[in-house]
Design an enzyme around this catalytic site. Structure first.
Site, PDB file in Angstrom:
ATOM      1  N   THR A 174       0.811  -0.771  -0.511  1.00  0.00           N
ATOM      2  CA  THR A 174       0.015  -0.037  -0.097  1.00  0.00           C
ATOM      3  C   THR A 174       0.807   1.293   0.599  1.00  0.00           C
ATOM      4  OG1 THR A 174      -1.848  -1.285   1.313  1.00  0.00           O
ATOM      5  CG2 THR A 174      -1.654   1.145   1.288  1.00  0.00           C
ATOM      6  N   HIS A 234      -7.324 -10.795  -0.899  1.00  0.00           N
ATOM      7  CA  HIS A 234      -6.801 -10.703   0.687  1.00  0.00           C
ATOM      8  C   HIS A 234      -7.680 -11.106   1.955  1.00  0.00           C
ATOM      9  CE1 HIS A 234      -4.338  -8.824   2.925  1.00  0.00           C
ATOM     10  NE2 HIS A 234      -4.473  -7.987   2.860  1.00  0.00           N
ATOM     11  N   ASN A 237      -4.034 -10.518   7.768  1.00  0.00           N
ATOM     12  CA  ASN A 237      -4.032  -9.158   7.992  1.00  0.00           C
ATOM     13  C   ASN A 237      -5.021  -8.154   8.275  1.00  0.00           C
ATOM     14  OD1 ASN A 237      -1.212  -9.588   6.769  1.00  0.00           O
ATOM     15  ND2 ASN A 237      -0.827  -7.928   5.657  1.00  0.00           N
ATOM     16  N   TYR A 279      -8.371  -7.943   7.994  1.00  0.00           N
ATOM     17  CA  TYR A 279      -8.887  -7.356   7.144  1.00  0.00           C
ATOM     18  C   TYR A 279     -10.178  -8.105   7.187  1.00  0.00           C
ATOM     19  CZ  TYR A 279      -4.597  -4.053   6.338  1.00  0.00           C
ATOM     20  OH  TYR A 279      -4.319  -2.951   6.185  1.00  0.00           O
ATOM     21  N   ASN A 327      -4.057  -5.183  12.551  1.00  0.00           N
ATOM     22  CA  ASN A 327      -5.025  -4.975  13.229  1.00  0.00           C
ATOM     23  C   ASN A 327      -6.118  -5.563  14.102  1.00  0.00           C
ATOM     24  OD1 ASN A 327      -4.423  -3.126  10.861  1.00  0.00           O
ATOM     25  ND2 ASN A 327      -4.368  -4.446   9.496  1.00  0.00           N
TER      26      ASN A 327
END
Length: 381
Positions: free
Chosen positions: A27, A187, A190, A192, A247
């Site tokens: 990112t 994805h 992580n 999300y 996260n």
């Protein structure tokens, strides 16, 4: 059978790759208005040369819908303008002989109301706020300043919204192919949205998508199957991060959870599984819960249930560690920060250096046309 090296070609799904070095998703927050820029085409093409760069490029994480955004200036893939802009990127990569897939992303609860349509609450498996930060731009006397802020309180997705969410992934995969991508990476890592559904720490649901491991894994498996049905398994990868705490990702039994996940993915004939080992972007500590995580057992669970996709490893790799991984069953090795600073990283790994040091102050943000820390890193002469 001879052990492959990082520099040997390999067939991965539908792609004949020139080497086993992969540019990991990174990112960069350089897409104002959520639209890819011409400078992004330069950036990816610089790293796509089949002899000097990545055998496969995975783009920065790319939201599949307006609600999927959680960081400022990340490029989406959910409208026609974005699709056209990504086509310029894929054309540039293919012009130098490279391969590129887009990472399909929904951040879930890792967002802020200022980034959500209408200032609404982010969506999540359950109404549990992440103990994490996200990246927004604020106005400082007319200057756009990037800053990290606490995530906003989410709302729980309703059961009747799940089928539409799955279809959004399918539509994004179709847009990816229309935009010229060689395939997609889902994805599922992580902390999300898909990872949030997987883990007990963020998933407190009591319906068909919560509770048991089978229920918590349901959404990831249904999303992947929908994308496979749309574009073919040989053009699809999935990213997982079993023990990361990124996260606020927490689960008390990651071994059983992720072995179930890979057994569910095995029959889908995927191009690859992309596994982050240890703490994302941090130590290669393999523990979350009472026992160290066994990645060899994870790979064995995948292979024993018919999984033939390439096994991609990620986190803190150098040339020596990459070769050890390839000797132990890995097929591909993903590199992150190395590719930020070295567009010809694969060549430098072959030569043993030298390596450009990355400028961390330019990792995030920079605007539409600013080359500093983005496209201005030199290649070897």
């Amino acid at each position: 059978m001879n052990t492959p090296s990082l520099f040997d070609p390999v067939q991965v799904g539908a792609w004949s790759l020139p080497n086993r070095s992969v540019m990991a998703p990174l990112t960069r927050n350089r897409a104002p208005g959520q639209v890819p820029t011409p400078l992004m085409a330069t950036y990816y093409a610089q790293r796509a040369h089949p002899e000097h760069g990545a055998g496969l490029i995975i783009t920065e994480a790319t939201p599949i819908c307006p609600e999927g955004h959680g960081y400022a200036d990340t490029p989406g893939l959910h409208n026609d303008e974005q699709e056209r802009a990504w086509k310029a990127v894929t054309d540039a990569v293919h012009a130098v002989g490279g391969h590129i897939v887009v990472q399909l992303w929904h951040v879930g609860r890792v967002s802020h109301t200022s980034l959500q349509p209408g200032g609404q609450a982010p969506v999540a498996p359950s109404a549990v706020r992440a103990n994490a930060k996200t990246y927004i731009f604020t106005d400082d006397n007319g200057q756009k300043v990037g800053t990290f802020v606490e995530t906003s309180e989410p709302r729980a997705l309703r059961l009747d919204e799940i089928s539409g969410l799955i279809d959004t992934y399918r539509q994004a995969a179709r847009r990816a192919i229309n935009a010229g991508f060689d395939g997609v990476e889902i994805h599922g890592a992580n902390g999300y949205l898909l990872d949030q559904f997987l883990r007990r720490g963020s998933n407190h649901r009591t319906d068909a998508y919560g509770g048991s491991i089978e229920n918590r894994a349901r959404l990831l498996l249904e999303v992947t199957q929908a994308v496979v049905d749309e574009i073919g398994g040989d053009r699809v990868g999935v990213r997982l991060s079993p023990v990361t705490a990124a996260n606020d990702a927490q689960d008390d039994a990651p071994q059983a959870l992720f072995e179930h996940v890979v057994r569910g993915l095995a029959p889908m004939s995927l191009a690859y599984l992309h596994v982050v080992e240890g703490q994302t972007g941090g130590p290669r500590d393999h523990q979350q819960g009472p026992h160290p995580f066994d990645y060899k057992a994870l790979l064995q669970a995948y292979r024993n249930t018919g999984g033939q996709g390439a096994w991609m490893v990620n986190n803190g790799y150098d040339a020596e560690l990459a070769q050890t991984a390839l000797s132990s069953g890995a097929d591909l090795v993903a590199f992150g920060k190395g590719f930020i600073a070295n567009p010809d990283l694969t060549r430098r790994l072959r030569l043993g250096g030298p390596f450009n040091p990355p400028d961390r102050s330019t990792f995030y943000g920079g605007g539409r046309d600013n080359e500093k820390g983005y496209t201005d890193y030199p290649a070897l002469a």
